[in-house]
Design an enzyme around this catalytic site. Sequence first.
Site, PDB file in Angstrom:
ATOM      1  N   ASP A   1       0.878  -1.183   0.000  1.00  0.00           N
ATOM      2  CA  ASP A   1       0.000   0.000   0.000  1.00  0.00           C
ATOM      3  C   ASP A   1       0.915   1.233   0.000  1.00  0.00           C
ATOM      4  O   ASP A   1       1.832   1.330   0.812  1.00  0.00           O
ATOM      5  CB  ASP A   1      -0.891  -0.021   1.255  1.00  0.00           C
ATOM      6  CG  ASP A   1      -1.959   1.060   1.210  1.00  0.00           C
ATOM      7  OD1 ASP A   1      -3.147   0.709   1.179  1.00  0.00           O
ATOM      8  OD2 ASP A   1      -1.602   2.253   1.206  1.00  0.00           O
TER       9      ASP A   1
ATOM     10  N   ASP B   1      -3.860   2.213  -5.100  1.00  0.00           N
ATOM     11  CA  ASP B   1      -2.501   2.219  -4.517  1.00  0.00           C
ATOM     12  C   ASP B   1      -2.207   0.974  -3.683  1.00  0.00           C
ATOM     13  O   ASP B   1      -1.321   0.981  -2.856  1.00  0.00           O
ATOM     14  CB  ASP B   1      -2.293   3.486  -3.673  1.00  0.00           C
ATOM     15  CG  ASP B   1      -2.853   3.369  -2.257  1.00  0.00           C
ATOM     16  OD1 ASP B   1      -3.864   2.666  -2.071  1.00  0.00           O
ATOM     17  OD2 ASP B   1      -2.267   3.981  -1.358  1.00  0.00           O
ATOM     18  N   GLU B   2      -2.960  -0.102  -3.936  1.00  0.00           N
ATOM     19  CA  GLU B   2      -2.888  -1.243  -3.032  1.00  0.00           C
ATOM     20  C   GLU B   2      -3.059  -2.551  -3.802  1.00  0.00           C
ATOM     21  O   GLU B   2      -3.889  -2.631  -4.710  1.00  0.00           O
ATOM     22  CB  GLU B   2      -4.048  -1.050  -2.038  1.00  0.00           C
ATOM     23  CG  GLU B   2      -4.204  -2.068  -0.995  1.00  0.00           C
ATOM     24  CD  GLU B   2      -5.512  -1.844  -0.209  1.00  0.00           C
ATOM     25  OE1 GLU B   2      -6.209  -0.834  -0.429  1.00  0.00           O
ATOM     26  OE2 GLU B   2      -5.833  -2.715   0.595  1.00  0.00           O
TER      27      GLU B   2
END
Length: 386
Positions: free
Chosen positions: A10, A108-109
């Site tokens: 993340d 973002d993960e």
Amino acid sequence: MPSRVIAHIDMDAFFAAVEQRDNPSLKGKPVVIGADPKGGKGRGVVSTCSYEARPFGIHSAMPISHAYKRCPQAVFLRGNHQKYSDVSRQIRAILEDFTPDIQPISIDEAFLDITGCRNLFPSPLDMGRAIKERIKSELDLNSSIGIAPVKFVAKIASDFSKPDGLLVIKRSEVIRFLDPLPIERLWGVGKKTQSALNKMGIRIIGDIARFSLEDLLRHFGEHGAHLFNLANGIDPRPVEVSREVKSVSHEHTFGEDESDPDTVRATLLRLSEKVSRRLRKHELKGRTVSIKIRTKGFHTFTRAQTLSGRVDLIDDIYSCAKKLFEEFYQTGQLIRLIGVRVSNFEDAFVRDSLFEDDEQVMRTKVQDAMDLIKDKFGEKSIHRGN
Ligand code: TTP
Ligand code: MG
């Protein structure tokens, strides 16, 4: 339960970090991405904020007017979603260099199943470091990574390690790691379950792990059994790989900058072998073979060739990679890193192999046999000779 190694990555303060990267005057300052605060009268919410803004109590989804009251001196930006999506794709491309087994969760993960990378890195910790370093050196962004035998523990671990963290929880450490955490940390514990569990005197995950399974079943049915399993570190959910893998690649950084073209060719062969093995494992074939070369001065070049048919065999990949290398290489050049990539999987209408003849059939059989030997005796047990 199969023994897995799962990583959860993340990015730190993602939108804000991209803005700070692209405008160095924002570095070290509280930056809030979200709606226009309009001097405290703005409607709308905070998307995210930089770590400098977090001590003021600002967080995602908070009304922007509250954020403004808490820290009027912060830099408030609307943000640029196109840019963040582009960076997200660049991160994805880096992750694909490590494994094709990626489950993107958000912009973002992602989860990565890195079980198959055991032979490529001395330990999961080394692999986590390598991923973080690639993202830092190529995109100048910080990420946090958690690594564990099960998904939800990897996710908690990445969260715990933030910012710029890396935390590995071994199988033998899982129960001890989970024990003191509040029950809300478990997937599937919402407000209702939480208050029902609290009434039973259950507050931390360890309380569930030690509770009687029969009582949990009586109160919550199957959900109770699920929570009991999670609390005991049992979570059979696999990383759900999106079939949208765009490329498969491997690269190697030489211990010392390399000037011997034969050594580079031998490395290209080894990398072609790894790429081929991974393609075949995932039943992928690609039409484009590319190489990446980083020279001593840290200049990075890529050279690509698109073929008439899709390839997945070592020889086809290597002969193309070698040709690209010969075209690029000038005697005496010092090479720091070399990589091989196969991409362009989509085109299912083109002929599958370059030379559909007896030789092709034979080479496929040889490689099937090599794959079997590697499955049984490990990646280093057999190699294609020069
Ligand atoms: P997160 O990973 O939740 O947050 P973050 O990366 O900003 O910070 P952290 O270091 O705590 O991970 O979300 C990723 C991006 O998604 C975030 O930068 C902005 C966007 N986002 C929203 O737009 N609205 C939201 O409510 C959340 C949670 C995130
Ligand atoms: Mg994040």
